[in-house]
Design a protein around this motif. Structure first.
Motif, mmCIF file in Angstrom:
data_model
loop_
_atom_site.group_PDB
_atom_site.id
_atom_site.type_symbol
_atom_site.label_atom_id
_atom_site.label_comp_id
_atom_site.label_asym_id
_atom_site.label_seq_id
_atom_site.Cartn_x
_atom_site.Cartn_y
_atom_site.Cartn_z
ATOM 1 N N MET A 90 1.661 -10.838 7.118
ATOM 2 C CA MET A 90 1.844 -10.325 5.721
ATOM 3 C C MET A 90 0.965 -9.304 4.746
ATOM 4 N N LYS A 91 0.294 -10.763 4.467
ATOM 5 C CA LYS A 91 -1.239 -10.923 3.694
ATOM 6 C C LYS A 91 -2.314 -10.351 4.364
ATOM 7 N N LEU A 92 -1.763 -10.449 5.698
ATOM 8 C CA LEU A 92 -3.646 -9.519 6.359
ATOM 9 C C LEU A 92 -3.264 -8.472 6.467
ATOM 10 N N GLU A 93 -1.668 -7.616 6.623
ATOM 11 C CA GLU A 93 -1.671 -6.610 6.820
ATOM 12 C C GLU A 93 -2.200 -6.376 4.812
ATOM 13 N N GLU A 94 -1.432 -6.805 3.952
ATOM 14 C CA GLU A 94 -1.801 -5.916 2.228
ATOM 15 C C GLU A 94 -2.785 -6.544 1.962
ATOM 16 N N GLU A 95 -4.186 -7.089 2.966
ATOM 17 C CA GLU A 95 -5.403 -7.338 2.542
ATOM 18 C C GLU A 95 -5.293 -7.516 1.590
ATOM 19 N N SER A 96 -4.996 -8.888 1.297
ATOM 20 C CA SER A 96 -5.160 -9.791 -0.088
ATOM 21 C C SER A 96 -5.913 -10.965 0.450
ATOM 22 N N LEU A 97 -5.843 -10.980 1.433
ATOM 23 C CA LEU A 97 -6.929 -12.067 2.213
ATOM 24 C C LEU A 97 -8.170 -12.547 2.160
ATOM 25 N N PRO A 98 -8.872 -13.362 1.461
ATOM 26 C CA PRO A 98 -10.493 -13.243 2.153
ATOM 27 C C PRO A 98 -10.756 -12.706 3.351
ATOM 28 N N MET A 99 -11.606 -11.944 3.681
ATOM 29 C CA MET A 99 -12.160 -12.209 5.044
ATOM 30 C C MET A 99 -13.846 -11.658 5.369
ATOM 31 N N ARG A 100 -14.228 -12.116 6.054
ATOM 32 C CA ARG A 100 -15.886 -11.465 5.999
ATOM 33 C C ARG A 100 -15.718 -10.517 6.855
ATOM 34 N N GLU A 158 -3.821 -5.175 19.198
ATOM 35 C CA GLU A 158 -3.610 -6.060 19.621
ATOM 36 C C GLU A 158 -4.168 -7.721 19.258
ATOM 37 N N LEU A 159 -4.937 -7.312 18.097
ATOM 38 C CA LEU A 159 -4.856 -8.332 16.880
ATOM 39 C C LEU A 159 -3.200 -8.812 16.442
ATOM 40 N N LEU A 160 -2.749 -8.183 15.872
ATOM 41 C CA LEU A 160 -1.480 -7.711 15.329
ATOM 42 C C LEU A 160 -0.543 -8.648 16.767
ATOM 43 N N ASP A 161 -0.985 -7.810 17.529
ATOM 44 C CA ASP A 161 0.437 -8.601 18.275
ATOM 45 C C ASP A 161 -0.130 -10.152 19.104
ATOM 46 N N LEU A 162 -1.026 -10.532 18.533
ATOM 47 C CA LEU A 162 -1.703 -11.396 18.403
ATOM 48 C C LEU A 162 -0.845 -12.660 17.932
ATOM 49 N N LEU A 163 -1.091 -12.050 16.597
ATOM 50 C CA LEU A 163 -0.407 -12.483 15.770
ATOM 51 C C LEU A 163 1.173 -13.128 15.449
ATOM 52 N N SER A 164 1.700 -12.232 16.220
ATOM 53 C CA SER A 164 3.220 -11.764 16.105
ATOM 54 C C SER A 164 3.761 -12.882 17.586
ATOM 55 N N LEU A 165 3.015 -13.059 18.481
ATOM 56 C CA LEU A 165 3.618 -13.798 19.272
ATOM 57 C C LEU A 165 2.997 -15.014 18.751
#
Length: 752
Positions: A596-606, A429-436
């Motif tokens: 793309m970086k979120l899917e690669e898990e290369s961005l910091p996220m709490r 669902e979050l990836l759908d929102l980001l794609s939008l």
């Protein structure tokens, strides 16, 4: 002291912590649950009252949250009115975080002298891979001077798969930085390590590989590797020499590129901070002025750099250091963590007794994973029926991925179970929102437009999407049904990438889809035009917030049960925070790159916040510092927990240099040096002992009760790896049953 201790509700054993002063280094030890974190929070609150700046170092992110909560409680116990009226003033004097977070903050304040990005922050492990990819350009285009001689044989370990090689190189550099090995030390260590193992040629290796005691510890694959001929050893030696030269050059390039990177791994940041503090007395002095006390929780799993940082800050200053931990609770040794409880110059030790006698955990061995989940559902359901609140129960696994799987399985039984805090409640669902968001920014982005088309927002079928991927002229040609069906199947392969975007956005193929679908597409175009107008001047996070409501996502989440709703909204907040940080500064990223970086898990996220009204799930190491009334440690099974021992493909030893797993010579898959090294120093045995400690620590998180569950039996050759059997023997004096029916062994009885 006793008056203050009573006011803060400390025990007689904890009270001496309040007497720590001056340049002392004090160690507070005690088993899990003895009150070490509470004692640290009490001392931090005392430092606030005395006007002393305090840095609190936690080993894990969950530990940060737990200590902040304990500190807030101490402030309230001391003066409820002041805690309500001026919490910010106290908070500015006490900084709570992981060691790399503190180091990054120190360097950001002096980013010019520290030679770091002004917006430097701690990133996930994948951040090292992103830096290595940029540093490797000279390797990939063969422009480095070391290739000019032509003496290199490029048939080298891992180089036939560049992506894998760079991934392993990033992992190696992380280990080197954690151990504070510079490129020069690495290069020298590789050279001396080759001589230490091979000798001048290969004569020493031939002798070492014949050690009869070693052969008893070798696996079948290891014995095959150690039978290498002298010729094969010669090839392996030459390959190791050339790979070491490439890695030394790549390591230098890595450190150069990392200087300007805003997102760096914890190991990278700590290595940079130590170089800065040791090379500049002004830098060390600027940090000392802001740090009067350093408190360390879970010091048995500390970063190896902790001792060096304490030494750099204590040189001419009276820095107070309090270390709290318990050696048997160490569970991150194979991640590179090291205990700081034996730090030199310890002034005194404060031993805390267990607050209450821990009940023996129950041990349940089931037939298979399905029956284990059934057993867990029954046990958790019984606790809920007895009146226990869901958030007082936790299910822990050795890894977060395993915990995620169990959470999903338990939900099928109608239980309120949250997914681990590092995961997303509904990632799709979050990836759908980001794609939008991406197509509002760029409507002709075919990848994200395709995702939106298939999402519930449009709900187009595969057949409809296939039709929209074809040129409208193709639909006007007279074709047989079989040919038309085949064309649909091949449309995605042959169509131009922009064809789908034109058909969907301009309506050029509306005549070749159903009337209902054409109506859906028409309404979507109108909405997209309105959204683009509304978001024209918005930053990415503004687009995200607007489309979350306009696209119906927020409304759907609000209709979910309360515990899922709060987690869905928190996940959205986590993504929004990441969007803000990724679009800040000179290197602001477009939404497409951020996705793309979120899917690669290369961005910091709490990590997500714990959800009220839901059973918690997490990995054991990730949950360090947390406690619940009831804890279940699940998935204790052969090759699950303990996990399969997977060594690094490339490692480094100060004594033996570079250790490479892949063999390019004839014969075994492993190099002889790799097999010899891991057998010689008993790496697998140490790994299994850490897995046992992890199981014990996970069970210690339960205040009222705990249970370990698993399924199946270990094969006879792996009987020493059967953690359920060893746990039952520890607490029950006998072997856990391995019958094919759900059975339990318990010394205490009662509910988990």
């Amino acid at each position: 002291m006793h008056a203050d201790a009573g006011r803060l509700r400390l025990s007689q054993a904890q009270a001496p912590v309040l007497t720590v002063c001056g340049a002392e280094i004090v160690v507070v030890t005690g088993p899990p649950g003895s009150g070490k974190t509470t004692a640290l929070a009490a001392y931090a609150q005392q430092c606030e009252r005395e006007g002393r700046n305090t840095v609190v170092v936690c080993a894990h992110e969950e530990g940060v949250s737990e200590l902040r909560d304990a500190l807030e409680q101490m402030r309230e116990d001391w003066d409820p009115q002041a805690a309500e009226t001026s919490p910010a003033a106290a908070a500015t004097m006490t900084a709570v975080g992981m060691l790399a977070d503190h180091a990054a903050a120190w360097m950001r304040r002096s980013y010019v002298s520290a030679r770091v990005a002004p917006d430097l922050c701690v990133g996930p492990p994948a951040a090292a891979e992103a830096i290595v990819a940029r540093a490797a350009r000279g390797l990939l285009d063969m422009s480095w001077p070391i290739f000019a001689s032509g003496a290199f044989n490029l048939d080298l370990p891992h180089l036939s798969r560049p992506d894998a090689f760079l991934r392993e190189a990033a992992s190696l550099f992380t280990l080197l930085q954690r151990s504070r090995v510079s490129p020069e030390e690495f290069e020298a260590g590789c050279a001396s390590g080759m001589t230490a193992f091979y000798g001048r040629d290969v004569e020493r290796a031939a002798i070492l590989l014949q050690d009869p005691q070693l052969r008893e510890r070798l696996s079948k694959r290891g014995r095959e590797a150690c039978r290498a001929s002298n010729a094969a050893l010669g090839v392996q030696r030459a390959a190791e020499r050339d790979v070491a030269a490439i890695l030394a050059q790549l390591y230098r390039e890595y450190l150069t590129v990392a200087t300007a990177a805003p997102i760096r791994t914890a190991e990278d940041i700590l290595d940079a901070a130590l170089r800065w503090l040791n090379q500049s007395e002004d830098a060390a002095a600027s940090v000392r002025r802001r740090v009067d006390c350093m408190l360390v929780d879970d010091a048995e799993d500390a970063e190896p750099a902790l001792g060096a940082i304490v030494a750099a800050l204590r040189r001419p200053a009276d820095l107070t250091v309090v270390l709290a931990g318990w050696e048997p609770a160490a569970v991150a040794g194979f991640e590179g963590r090291r205990s700081a409880l034996e730090m030199t110059s310890i002034s005194r030790r404060i031993q805390l007794p267990p607050r209450e006698a821990a009940s023996a955990p129950r041990v349940a061995r089931l037939d298979d994973e399905r029956t284990e989940v059934e057993w867990l559902a029954k046990e958790i359901g019984a606790l809920l029926d007895a009146g226990e609140r869901p958030e007082t129960i936790a299910l822990l696994c050795r890894t977060e991925d395993a915990a995620f799987s169990y959470a999903r399985s338990l939900r099928a039984y109608g239980l309120p179970v949250s997914v681990p805090p590092d995961a997303f409640e509904d990632q799709a669902e979050l990836l759908d929102l980001l794609s939008l968001c991406a197509i509002v920014e760029d409507p002709l982005d075919p990848e994200h437009l395709l995702r939106v088309a298939a999402s519930p927002l449009l709900g187009l079928s595969d057949a409809t999407i296939s039709r929209l991927c074809r040129e409208p002229a193709d639909g006007r040609q007279l074709t047989l049904p079989i040919a038309d069906a085949q064309a649909d199947l091949n449309a995605g392969k042959s169509a131009h990438p922009m064809t789908f975007a034109k058909n969907l956005l301009l309506g050029e193929a509306d005549g070749f889809v159903s009337e209902e679908t054409a109506d859906v597409l028409g309404r979507f175009r109108l909405k997209l035009a309105a959204w683009r107008m509304d978001c024209a001047a918005s930053a990415p996070v503004g687009k995200f917030a607007h489309l979350m409501k306009a696209g119906g996502f927020h409304e759907r989440w609000q209709q979910s049960p309360a515990h899922y709703r709060s987690r869905l909204l928190d996940d959205a907040n986590r993504v929004a925070e990441t969007l803000v940080s990724a679009t800040r500064g000179d290197e602001a990223l477009p939404i497409r790159d951020i996705i793309m970086k979120l899917e690669e898990e290369s961005l910091p996220m709490r990590r997500a916040r714990r959800t009220s009204g839901a059973v918690a799930t997490d990995g054991i190491a990730q949950a360090k510092g947390c406690r619940w009334r009831h804890v279940f440690v699940a998935g204790v099974a052969h090759e699950r927990f303990p996990r399969i021992y997977a060594s690094h493909a490339m490692a480094f030893s100060r004594a033996f240099g570079l250790i490479i797993r892949e063999n390019v010579a004839r014969g075994a898959a492993q190099t002889a040096k790799f097999a010899w090294y891991y057998a010689k120093f008993g790496a697998k045995a140490m790994y299994l002992e850490e897995e046992r400690r992890a199981l014990r620590y996970g069970l210690s998180r339960g205040v009222a009760g705990s249970a370990a569950s698993g399924f199946g039996s270990a094969p006879r050759w792996a009987s020493d790896q059967d953690l359920l059997a060893s746990l039952a023997r520890e607490h029950d004096g006998g072997e856990a049953s391995t019958a094919n029916a759900p059975i339990e062994a318990s010394a205490a009885g009662g509910s988990g």
